[in-house]
Scaffold this motif. Sequence first.
Motif, short mmCIF file in Angstrom:
data_model
loop_
_atom_site.label_atom_id
_atom_site.label_comp_id
_atom_site.label_asym_id
_atom_site.label_seq_id
_atom_site.Cartn_x
_atom_site.Cartn_y
_atom_site.Cartn_z
N GLU A 377 -27.93 19.59 15.28
CA GLU A 377 -29.17 20.33 15.14
C GLU A 377 -29.41 20.76 13.69
OE1 GLU A 377 -27.65 20.49 19.21
OE2 GLU A 377 -26.77 21.01 17.28
N VAL A 378 -28.35 21.15 13.00
CA VAL A 378 -28.47 21.54 11.58
C VAL A 378 -28.65 20.31 10.71
CG1 VAL A 378 -27.25 22.59 9.64
CG2 VAL A 378 -27.16 23.66 11.90
N LEU A 379 -27.88 19.26 10.98
CA LEU A 379 -27.96 18.03 10.19
C LEU A 379 -29.36 17.46 10.18
CD1 LEU A 379 -26.47 15.81 8.59
CD2 LEU A 379 -25.98 14.70 10.77
N ALA A 380 -30.07 17.56 11.30
CA ALA A 380 -31.42 16.98 11.41
C ALA A 380 -32.44 17.72 10.55
CB ALA A 380 -31.88 16.99 12.87
N ARG A 381 -32.10 18.93 10.06
CA ARG A 381 -33.11 19.74 9.37
C ARG A 381 -32.72 20.08 7.92
NH1 ARG A 381 -34.84 24.91 12.55
NH2 ARG A 381 -36.45 24.78 10.91
N ILE A 382 -31.63 19.53 7.41
CA ILE A 382 -31.12 20.01 6.12
C ILE A 382 -32.07 19.74 4.95
CG2 ILE A 382 -28.70 19.88 6.76
CD1 ILE A 382 -28.56 17.23 5.26
N PHE A 383 -32.94 18.73 5.07
CA PHE A 383 -33.86 18.43 3.97
C PHE A 383 -35.21 19.12 4.15
CE2 PHE A 383 -31.12 14.52 3.86
CZ PHE A 383 -30.49 14.83 2.65
N GLU A 384 -35.36 19.95 5.18
CA GLU A 384 -36.61 20.67 5.38
C GLU A 384 -36.72 21.82 4.39
OE1 GLU A 384 -37.19 22.05 9.32
OE2 GLU A 384 -36.86 20.10 10.26
N HIS A 411 -37.28 9.06 -8.19
CA HIS A 411 -36.44 7.93 -8.60
C HIS A 411 -36.51 6.74 -7.65
CE1 HIS A 411 -34.65 11.28 -10.89
NE2 HIS A 411 -34.31 10.36 -11.76
N ASN A 412 -37.36 6.81 -6.62
CA ASN A 412 -37.50 5.70 -5.66
C ASN A 412 -36.16 5.31 -5.05
OD1 ASN A 412 -40.33 5.39 -6.15
ND2 ASN A 412 -39.85 4.29 -8.03
N GLY A 413 -35.33 6.31 -4.83
CA GLY A 413 -34.01 6.06 -4.25
C GLY A 413 -33.93 6.55 -2.82
N GLN A 414 -32.71 6.67 -2.32
CA GLN A 414 -32.47 7.16 -0.97
C GLN A 414 -31.33 8.16 -1.00
OE1 GLN A 414 -31.63 3.85 1.62
NE2 GLN A 414 -33.68 2.97 1.44
N ILE A 415 -31.43 9.18 -0.14
CA ILE A 415 -30.35 10.13 0.03
C ILE A 415 -30.15 10.35 1.52
CG2 ILE A 415 -31.96 12.06 -0.32
CD1 ILE A 415 -29.54 13.67 -1.36
N ASN A 416 -28.95 10.15 1.98
CA ASN A 416 -28.62 10.30 3.40
C ASN A 416 -27.41 11.20 3.54
OD1 ASN A 416 -30.56 8.30 4.63
ND2 ASN A 416 -29.45 6.92 3.29
N CYS A 417 -27.33 11.82 4.70
CA CYS A 417 -26.21 12.73 4.95
C CYS A 417 -25.56 12.36 6.27
CB CYS A 417 -26.70 14.18 4.98
SG CYS A 417 -25.37 15.38 5.26
N LEU A 418 -24.24 12.29 6.26
CA LEU A 418 -23.45 12.06 7.46
C LEU A 418 -22.51 13.25 7.63
CD1 LEU A 418 -22.46 8.31 6.84
CD2 LEU A 418 -24.40 9.17 8.16
N SER A 419 -22.46 13.79 8.83
CA SER A 419 -21.62 14.97 9.04
C SER A 419 -21.24 15.09 10.50
CB SER A 419 -22.34 16.24 8.57
OG SER A 419 -21.49 17.36 8.66
N HIS A 420 -20.01 15.54 10.73
CA HIS A 420 -19.53 15.81 12.09
C HIS A 420 -18.74 17.11 12.05
CE1 HIS A 420 -20.65 11.77 13.44
NE2 HIS A 420 -20.13 11.32 12.31
N PRO A 421 -18.94 17.98 13.02
CA PRO A 421 -18.21 19.24 13.05
C PRO A 421 -16.70 19.02 12.97
CG PRO A 421 -19.95 19.26 14.70
CD PRO A 421 -19.88 17.86 14.16
N GLY A 422 -16.07 19.72 12.04
CA GLY A 422 -14.62 19.62 11.88
C GLY A 422 -14.15 18.43 11.09
N GLN A 423 -15.08 17.54 10.68
CA GLN A 423 -14.68 16.33 9.96
C GLN A 423 -15.27 16.22 8.57
OE1 GLN A 423 -15.15 12.76 12.33
NE2 GLN A 423 -14.79 13.86 14.24
N GLY A 424 -16.07 17.18 8.16
CA GLY A 424 -16.61 17.15 6.81
C GLY A 424 -18.00 16.55 6.74
N THR A 425 -18.49 16.46 5.51
CA THR A 425 -19.85 16.01 5.24
C THR A 425 -19.86 15.03 4.09
OG1 THR A 425 -20.75 18.13 6.01
CG2 THR A 425 -22.18 16.78 4.62
#
Length: 433
Positions: A377-384, A411-425
């Motif tokens: 739920e937090v990961l889905a909104r971090i760029f808001e 910069h016409n680039g991409q930024i993505n985030c991967l995260s799992h509770p207890g496993q880091g970001t």
Amino acid sequence: MIADPLTQPMHILVVDDNPNNLKVLAEAILGCGWKALMATDGESAIEQTEYAHPDLILLDVMMPGIDGFETCRRLKANPHTQNTPVIFMTALADATDKVKGLEIGAVDYITKPFQQEEVIARLKLHLKISHLTRTLEHRVQERTAQLTKSVQDLQQTQLQLVQSEKMSTLGQLVAGIGHEINNPVGFISGNCSHIEQYMNDLLRLINLYQEKLPDPDPDIDDLVEEIDLDYLTEDLPKLLASMNQGINRLKEMSLSLRTFARSDISSKIDYQIHEGIDSTLMLLQHRLKGNGDRSAIKVVKQYNELPPIACYPGQLNQVFMNIIANAIDAFEECNDNQHALQTTTKPQTITVTTSVDAQAETVTISIQDNGPGMVPEVLARIFEPSFTTKPVGKGTGLGLAISHQIIVSKHNGQINCLSHPGQGTSFIITLPI
């Protein structure tokens, strides 16, 4: 301009088990230039709506099999037909039955025996109402989409203003600090070499005196013992070496400040990404060190050779600062929670990896931590914009939103985030060369 629905080719589905009624109604419908569809029971009517998509349904109440009420319930339960107007035809005069039909979802009643003129008038009325309703819903959707886009544009403009103001203020602050640091550092650095030379000359002179005058005056012996000349001779060069290290550290910090906050708002320049990452880590060094409450955060740099890329260095450095500072914040929050629970912590690590894709002409920067991670739920909104999980006064929710805009829009680039509770970001940034 809204088209008149009565002049359009409409499909009217008539459901009645009486062939004479079907014939009369079909002739009346065809006489208006519409198309008539016919069914003799509720099951076949429901089946026919799946592929015929009628604009209106004339539905008899009393039929073999499922009656009109149940047929209407099923039609209204189907997303494809729930908005299709249904007019009941019945010989029942009981007001209770009429209310029941209207509650189920019917829009009107026609009482048998019916008059063709009345039927046509009611069909025209409800076809027009249905058409106007759909037109209004479409306009509401268009207006909602326009308002949504306007809100998004406003948020982007606000972010740009905040970002520009932050970069402008930061540039002025860094320029002032750099100027104030450089002057005394340059003065001290320039004189240290002379001090070292003078010290060496004095020590040589003392050694020569000791060789030429092996039996000095007792007062001299007392002073030599008081000041511990042997220790002083051994420690003084170490003190000067330590001072030189401090001066070099100040020079590195000054250089990191100037590298971090580049005044490059107007145009892109060729820039080596590793310099920006290193300057950011240098400025955050005080937060990476351990203290009484936690151990030091280890930084692992896995750099591959990168070509210079055309970019806005100051803005990219701001992205690196936001991401790495957020990782440190997450570690600190995790440490506070674990300290309260008196549990042991695992070694905290931030890994920065860079690579280049020559075929795609892109570079990739990955910043990964082994911190607490984020729930979906937090990961889905971090760029808001304005979204933050930090307490009041500790976060504005703009850092990652601005970072997203810098990478994607600037910069016409991409930024993505991967995260799992207890496993880091992990944040993965891809930029065109």
